[in-house]
Write a protein that holds these residues in place. Structure first.
Motif, PDB file in Angstrom:
ATOM      1  N   SER A   1      37.083  66.048  51.415  1.00 18.60           N
ATOM      2  CA  SER A   1      37.621  66.072  50.053  1.00 18.60           C
ATOM      3  C   SER A   1      36.819  67.004  49.152  1.00 18.60           C
ATOM      4  O   SER A   1      37.392  67.804  48.399  1.00 18.60           O
TER       5      SER A   1
ATOM      6  N   ARG B   1      46.378  71.670  48.915  1.00 18.16           N
ATOM      7  CA  ARG B   1      46.645  70.534  48.025  1.00 18.16           C
ATOM      8  C   ARG B   1      47.155  69.329  48.801  1.00 18.16           C
ATOM      9  O   ARG B   1      46.826  68.183  48.478  1.00 18.16           O
ATOM     10  N   GLN B   2      47.950  69.577  49.819  1.00 20.93           N
ATOM     11  CA  GLN B   2      48.400  68.475  50.667  1.00 20.93           C
ATOM     12  C   GLN B   2      47.211  67.836  51.385  1.00 20.93           C
ATOM     13  O   GLN B   2      47.128  66.604  51.498  1.00 20.93           O
TER      14      GLN B   2
ATOM     15  N   GLU C   1      45.297  65.660  48.954  1.00 18.52           N
ATOM     16  CA  GLU C   1      45.992  64.396  48.717  1.00 18.52           C
ATOM     17  C   GLU C   1      45.821  63.454  49.916  1.00 18.52           C
ATOM     18  O   GLU C   1      45.560  62.253  49.744  1.00 18.52           O
TER      19      GLU C   1
ATOM     20  N   ASN D   1      42.275  62.025  49.987  1.00 13.93           N
ATOM     21  CA  ASN D   1      42.090  60.980  48.975  1.00 13.93           C
ATOM     22  C   ASN D   1      42.760  59.671  49.393  1.00 13.93           C
ATOM     23  O   ASN D   1      42.181  58.589  49.236  1.00 13.93           O
ATOM     24  N   ILE D   2      43.972  59.779  49.935  1.00  9.80           N
ATOM     25  CA  ILE D   2      44.686  58.565  50.364  1.00  9.80           C
ATOM     26  C   ILE D   2      43.944  57.881  51.504  1.00  9.80           C
ATOM     27  O   ILE D   2      43.716  56.659  51.474  1.00  9.80           O
TER      28      ILE D   2
END
Length: 321
Positions: free
Chosen positions: A190, A227-228, A231, A234-235
């Protein structure tokens, strides 16, 4: 190790012996002599080489007007043990540096270790790679880096799911350490992805590296992938953190249950000691003159205590689950 590659007329990439205009120079873990050649013969700035070989260097874009060289450094993901570390159990990131040398018509990549990104480009697994178009070559390399992040993130997710299944059956230190390593890997991913996104946005402005219309489209694809990946990281990180907290609560609850059982058993088993202690005194106690006391009192008291413990355990038969 220093290798030189150039795109052939038919579109494939071939290895050449000496660097020339339109080629790609790949440098991996250079020795002192190779570093001297890189700086002296090829003309790469010393500070760029030093930054490229710094394991802790962050992602950025730099330009030197004096020699007209552009320096780009990004973080790429590596699997456990890919950096040569014995016993590594977590994913990590390493810097990959690229130097634009328009005065010589060359593109240079510098890395500390052999990596999948460079191998894929050198082996021709990525279609449409042309070493003569330096900006497009850079963006294709960055696209491969972003795709590698997505690949490793999916592997981390599958590995965490398998580890979680094993934890349901048996809470052991090995599985907990594995979950902790995966959580650390997601933090590294991240952080590196966010730095790479900042670098890509600077490239997107077109002030340092000129972009053509086709390059703009390719850069947009790279940004979408990054960006994917951010995300997803983070998830997965939030999910894994919540899972770790839940298992910590389960372990604490199981420990409390075990301590409760041991406390009850200790209290019940203390009853015979109290009774035997009384009858071991040199004082007169009730019923001590009866003939059966010396024979049956010991097994009788133990039997009563055992029955009390067994009755309590069977009453709480669901306590171990």
């Amino acid at each position: 190790m220093i290798e030189c590659f150039k795109t052939r007329e038919n579109g494939g990439i071939e290895r050449i012996e000496q660097p020339e205009a339109g080629c790609w120079v790949n440098v991996v873990a250079p020795t002192a002599d190779e570093r001297a050649w890189l700086e002296g013969e090829l003309g790469v700035l010393t500070e760029f080489v030093s930054s490229a070989l710094d394991e802790e260097e962050t992602s950025r874009v730099d330009f030197d007007e004096d020699v007209n060289q552009t320096f780009v450094i990004v973080d790429y993901p590596i699997e456990p043990g890919e950096d040569g570390t014995e016993g590594a159990r977590q994913y990590d990131t390493m810097p990959l540096s690229m130097v634009f040398m328009p005065q010589k018509g060359m593109f240079v990549t510098i890395s500390l270790f052999e990596n999948v990104v460079v191998r894929d480009l050198a082996s021709g697994r990525i279609r449409g790679v042309d070493t003569r178009f330096r900006t497009r070559f850079l963006l294709q390399l960055l696209l491969r880096v972003s795709q590698l992040y997505l690949l490793y993130l999916r592997r981390i997710d599958r590995l965490s799911s398998r580890t979680e299944e094993r934890l349901h059956a048996s809470v052991r230190n090995e599985e907990l350490i594995q979950m902790l390593n995966l959580e650390k890997s997601l933090v590294y991913f991240s952080t590196s992805l966010k730095s790479d996104e900042v670098t890509l946005n600077k490239i997107r402005q077109g002030r340092i590296i000129p972009l053509y219309e086709d390059d703009q489209d390719l850069l947009e694809d790279v940004l979408v992938e990054v960006r994917q990946a951010i995300e997803m990281a983070n998830i997965y990180s939030n999910t894994l953190s919540g899972t770790m907290d839940a298992f910590a609560s389960i372990i604490s609850n199981n420990l409390n249950i075990v301590m409760k059982v041991l406390s009850v058993i200790t209290i019940v088993m203390a009853i015979p000691n109290i009774i035997f202690g009384f009858y071991g005194m040199n004082v007169s106690l009730p019923f001590d003159s009866l003939p059966f006391m010396n024979t049956w009192v010991f097994p009788t008291v133990l039997a009563v205590a055992a029955c009390l413990v067994a009755a309590w355990i069977f009453k709480r038969k669901g306590m171990w689950h």
